[in-house]
Enzyme design. Sequence first.
Site, PDB file in Angstrom:
ATOM      1  N   GLY A   1       3.393   3.655   5.628  1.00 13.70           N
ATOM      2  CA  GLY A   1       4.582   4.056   6.578  1.00 13.70           C
ATOM      3  C   GLY A   1       5.259   2.548   6.106  1.00 13.70           C
ATOM      4  O   GLY A   1       5.842   2.344   6.800  1.00 13.70           O
ATOM      5  N   LEU A   2       5.373   1.862   5.252  1.00 13.91           N
ATOM      6  CA  LEU A   2       5.855   0.541   4.620  1.00 13.91           C
ATOM      7  C   LEU A   2       6.923   0.675   3.870  1.00 13.91           C
ATOM      8  O   LEU A   2       7.257  -0.601   2.760  1.00 13.91           O
ATOM      9  CB  LEU A   2       4.478  -0.554   4.577  1.00 13.91           C
ATOM     10  CG  LEU A   2       3.413  -0.401   5.873  1.00 13.91           C
ATOM     11  CD1 LEU A   2       2.656  -1.539   4.693  1.00 13.91           C
ATOM     12  CD2 LEU A   2       3.851  -1.385   6.779  1.00 13.91           C
ATOM     13  N   GLY A   3       7.211   1.882   3.429  1.00 14.01           N
ATOM     14  CA  GLY A   3       8.694   2.083   2.668  1.00 14.01           C
ATOM     15  C   GLY A   3       8.346   1.856   0.625  1.00 14.01           C
ATOM     16  O   GLY A   3       8.809   1.477   0.415  1.00 14.01           O
ATOM     17  N   SER A   4       6.698   2.485   0.824  1.00 16.44           N
ATOM     18  CA  SER A   4       6.724   1.605  -0.450  1.00 16.44           C
ATOM     19  C   SER A   4       7.413   2.904  -1.201  1.00 16.44           C
ATOM     20  O   SER A   4       7.348   2.487  -2.658  1.00 16.44           O
ATOM     21  CB  SER A   4       5.259   2.487  -1.012  1.00 16.44           C
ATOM     22  OG  SER A   4       4.715   3.527  -0.196  1.00 16.44           O
ATOM     23  N   SER A   5       7.516   4.376  -1.146  1.00 20.25           N
ATOM     24  CA  SER A   5       8.539   4.857  -1.932  1.00 20.25           C
ATOM     25  C   SER A   5       9.675   4.968  -2.123  1.00 20.25           C
ATOM     26  O   SER A   5      10.772   4.892  -3.235  1.00 20.25           O
ATOM     27  CB  SER A   5       7.890   6.669  -1.754  1.00 20.25           C
ATOM     28  OG  SER A   5       8.841   6.942  -0.453  1.00 20.25           O
ATOM     29  N   ALA A   6      10.217   4.133  -0.785  1.00 15.61           N
ATOM     30  CA  ALA A   6      11.643   3.215  -1.591  1.00 15.61           C
ATOM     31  C   ALA A   6      11.950   2.556  -2.007  1.00 15.61           C
ATOM     32  O   ALA A   6      12.928   2.489  -3.355  1.00 15.61           O
ATOM     33  CB  ALA A   6      11.882   2.949   0.291  1.00 15.61           C
TER      34      ALA A   6
ATOM     35  N   ASP B   1      14.557   3.623   4.891  1.00 15.78           N
ATOM     36  CA  ASP B   1      13.355   2.406   3.520  1.00 15.78           C
ATOM     37  C   ASP B   1      14.580   2.155   2.927  1.00 15.78           C
ATOM     38  O   ASP B   1      13.777   0.614   2.300  1.00 15.78           O
ATOM     39  CB  ASP B   1      12.598   3.819   3.644  1.00 15.78           C
ATOM     40  CG  ASP B   1      11.903   3.817   4.581  1.00 15.78           C
ATOM     41  OD1 ASP B   1      12.298   3.826   5.258  1.00 15.78           O
ATOM     42  OD2 ASP B   1      10.734   4.199   4.521  1.00 15.78           O
TER      43      ASP B   1
ATOM     44  N   PRO C   1       0.940  -1.518  -0.168  1.00 20.94           N
ATOM     45  CA  PRO C   1      -0.365  -0.204  -0.047  1.00 20.94           C
ATOM     46  C   PRO C   1       0.937   1.136  -0.162  1.00 20.94           C
ATOM     47  O   PRO C   1       2.381   1.112   0.375  1.00 20.94           O
ATOM     48  CB  PRO C   1      -0.845   0.145   1.361  1.00 20.94           C
ATOM     49  CG  PRO C   1      -0.403  -1.111   1.633  1.00 20.94           C
ATOM     50  CD  PRO C   1       0.332  -1.939   1.448  1.00 20.94           C
TER      51      PRO C   1
HETATM   52  O1  PMV Z   1       6.370   5.947   7.041  1.00 21.40           O
HETATM   53  P1  PMV Z   1       7.876   6.103   5.879  1.00 21.40           P
HETATM   54  O2  PMV Z   1       8.155   4.132   5.576  1.00 21.40           O
HETATM   55  O3  PMV Z   1       8.273   6.788   4.885  1.00 21.40           O
HETATM   56  O4  PMV Z   1       8.897   5.593   7.082  1.00 21.40           O
HETATM   57  C1  PMV Z   1       9.407   6.741   8.077  1.00 21.40           C
HETATM   58  C2  PMV Z   1      10.365   6.234   9.441  1.00 21.40           C
HETATM   59  C3  PMV Z   1      11.064   7.499   9.680  1.00 21.40           C
HETATM   60  O5  PMV Z   1      11.999   7.211  10.619  1.00 21.40           O
HETATM   61  C4  PMV Z   1      10.071   8.559  10.587  1.00 21.40           C
HETATM   62  C5  PMV Z   1      11.357   8.717   8.566  1.00 21.40           C
HETATM   63  C6  PMV Z   1      12.975   8.254   8.245  1.00 21.40           C
HETATM   64  O6  PMV Z   1      13.496   8.653   7.030  1.00 21.40           O
HETATM   65  O7  PMV Z   1      13.689   7.670   8.608  1.00 21.40           O
END
Ligand code: PMV
Length: 317
Positions: free
Chosen positions: A104-109, A154, A100
């Site tokens: 918060g699961l690193g989709s853009s990375a 990520d 998804p």
């Molecule tokens: O929510 P995500 O998947 O973009 O993860 C962000 C993680 C943070 O620690 C909040 C930011 C970062 O660059 O590490």
Amino acid sequence: MTWAFGKAILLGEHAVVYGYPALAGAIDCRLRAHFIAEPGDGALRLRVPAWNLDVKRADEHVVGTALDAIVRAVGAALNIREPHLSESLSGRIDIDTELPAAAGLGSSAALSVALSRVLSGALAPARLPLDNDQIAAIANCGERRFHDNPSGVDVALATRGGLGVFVRGQGLEPLSAPPLALAVGLSGQERRTADLVGRVAQARSQAPTRTDAQLAILGAAARSGRAALERGDLAELGRLMARAHATLAELGLSTSVLDRLVAEAERAGALGAKLTGAGGGGAVIALARDKDHAQAICDTWHRSGHPGFACSLGARP
Ligand code: PMV
């Protein structure tokens, strides 16, 4: 065809931006990229049907600018200049993923890493593939378009997979612990990582002592979590996750939906549950005893109207 992993942070999100360690792993939920050469106007196109996304290179859309940054970085790494760069990339990239977006699961990375790999393969098919360090450096050029100030955790996990401790500027130290059974619950609330990272930066300027103490607690939890993981003490790892959720909530990073998903997971017997990634919406993770238990936690969430999936943390290529 190339791929990259999604990721979940067990402990240490936000603190990792300020140099503390983060304990995190790749999830066995991948993103795949496929380049199809086609004659046309030469503008490289990117389609991600799962995210309703269809953009061209350098379009005024964050994904268009990230794609442009990655193309330029791949060109620089391979010493290929314009106009040859654009001519060689006439076509489209199709992305296939169950990951998804904005959760918060690193989709853009994962997108940035898969694009870096597929573009370097398309531009220099006869050369040896770029190594993981080169791919991660290129992908971070794209990731910076999505997040102003990414720590790099990520991208490191999307590139290499596995489980490890990440420290900004030092990279990922892999751990040999076996993969963990995890339930991932989706709040359905999309959010921008950069906004949440900005919220913490603002808290630091308004209440530096308290905020720095909270970040130090999150960093210490990541260190203790590593030790717990290495001695196989998943009960302690779960307790640390529960406490980290409380600290992240104090920092204003949780929401009522995330708190409810965490409480439901705990009632379903999770060893620990917390928001993961930037917070403000996105996903929660719950540490389960095994795959069936992870699925049972997901079933609980489903019954209260929130989708989730069971996965394994620490997926390796
Ligand atoms: O929510 P995500 O998947 O973009 O993860 C962000 C993680 C943070 O620690 C909040 C930011 C970062 O660059 O590490």
